[in-house]
Write an enzyme that holds these catalytic residues in place. Structure first.
Site: not given
Length: 400
Positions: A70, A277
């Site tokens: 991420d 997400e």
């Protein structure tokens, strides 16, 4: 080799000399840098085993040796900064996206001040620059649970050592404000802040459960507008209404499941897995784009999990407003399960996701983490990759 490195350095510096500013914090120029960068013992050089050519219609990735998950990347002058999951949020620097990348320290001086989840290693940082200051939004949580929170730290400089942790902005599951809609049915992780052309800032967030949501921020960028006085103006951005896999709770013999005040499960979703997400909003005239990751991010030790087609991929929808609605090419609203797949597994590139958009003088860059299947499927081996974007009829297409 020394001559090659010097030439590479000079070319990199020349190419990065003209960077157009972006309120999204994706590319910056002319900003002072108090932390000069020199490769050192922590430097990570370009990937030794580059991903092989694609065989699925997607281009191969520009692979790197930066282990990350991420990532959030900005460019300040000639230096790239990467903020990623790690103790107190790990910061790396490089003169090129290809590397070499050097770990230069941590963003926070210790644990997050938010007393929730994994405080020692906050997740999914998102760093932007606006009004002469850097803001890093982060999340704390525990895997599989929505007892989560989003916090923010700020600094006058992008490097480590001088960040103020302002703490909690918004939370779900338990705690003050968690019973307010949509926090009573969402998961407050994976923050992304987008500042529109009129100066209005929006916090996008969400993971699994009911998907991705958006709320406006106050001008000081550390408070959610309307949360305290009952006027919260939340917008539903995207969702996965289908049950992509069964919930672990379906086979659980546990007698009770921890729930919030509204009865919505905090750990595990009995309705099944709704894997959406990592929302990231970007603007490329005349459209706003809502990027997100769909599918399973991790846990691929079981070969069956690698071949069922449910691994991470990068999808997008577009809108003429930062508040949506966002639709795919077929006109399907992202809230109804729409989403155009821009990049997915190909060749040795497996499960790309956790994406962001970086803009330079040549256009937009889609960056992400991925697994190199010729090296490892382990979570810890996820690494930074990227592709240039072209736009065809207003839709982004990944190219090498």
């Amino acid at each position: 080799m020394a001559v090659i490195f010097v030439l590479f350095f000079l070319v990199s510096m020349a190419l990065s000399a003209r960077i157009r500013p972006s309120f999204n914090g994706t590319a910056l120029s002319g900003t002072s840098n108090k932390h000069p960068f020199e490769p050192g013992p922590n430097t990570i050089f370009r990937e030794e085993v580059p991903p092989s050519a694609a065989a699925s219609g997607f281009p191969s990735a520009h692979g790197t040796e930066l282990r990350t998950h991420d990532p959030s990347i900005i460019k300040v002058g000639s230096i790239y900064y990467s903020y990623s999951v790690g103790p107190s949020i790990t910061i790396h620097q490089a003169f090129s996206l290809d590397g070499p990348w050097t770990e230069v320290g941590a963003l926070l001086s210790g644990e997050s001040v938010i007393k929730k989840g994994d405080r020692k290693a906050p997740w999914a940082a998102n760093t932007i620059y606006i009004n002469g200051r850097y803001y890093c939004y982060y999340s704390v949580s525990n895997s599989g649970c929505r007892d989560s929170a989003i916090g923010v730290a700020s600094s006058a400089f992008p490097g480590p050592g001088e960040w103020t942790d302002h703490g909690l902005i918004i939370q779900s599951g338990t705690g003050e404000g968690s019973d307010v809609f949509p926090l009573n049915q969402s998961n407050t992780i994976d923050p992304n802040v987008f500042v529109d052309g009129d100066g209005t800032a929006y916090l996008n967030f969400g993971s699994f459960w009911t998907g991705l949501w958006q709320v406006p921020l106050e001008e000081e960028l550390v408070t959610v507008k309307g949360l305290q006085d009952g006027t919260l103006d939340a917008v539903h951005l995207a969702a996965e209404p289908g049950k992509v896999w069964r919930s672990k709770l379906a086979n659980s013999k546990a007698k009770t499941v921890s729930t919030s005040k509204t009865g919505s499960p905090i750990c595990g979703d009995p309705t099944g897995g709704h894997p959406i997400e990592g929302g990231f909003m970007a603007y490329h005239a005349p459209y706003y784009y809502m990027w997100f990751s769909w599918g399973r991010c991790c846990e691929f030790k079981d070969p069956a999990m690698r071949s069922n087609g449910k691994e991470y991929r990068i999808r997008v929808g577009r809108s003429t407003s930062a508040r949506g609605p966002f639709v795919d090419k077929q006109g399907i609203d992202l809230v109804d399960g729409g989403g155009e797949t821009v990049y997915g597994s190909n060749g040795d590139v497996f499960a790309p996701g956790g994406q962001g958009i970086l803009t330079d003088e040549f256009g937009d860059i889609l960056y992400y983490h991925y697994l190199n299947s010729s090296v490892s499927y382990d979570f810890a081996d996820a690494r930074l990759g990227y592709n240039r974007l072209e736009y065809v009829d207003g839709w982004p297409v990944a190219v090498y």
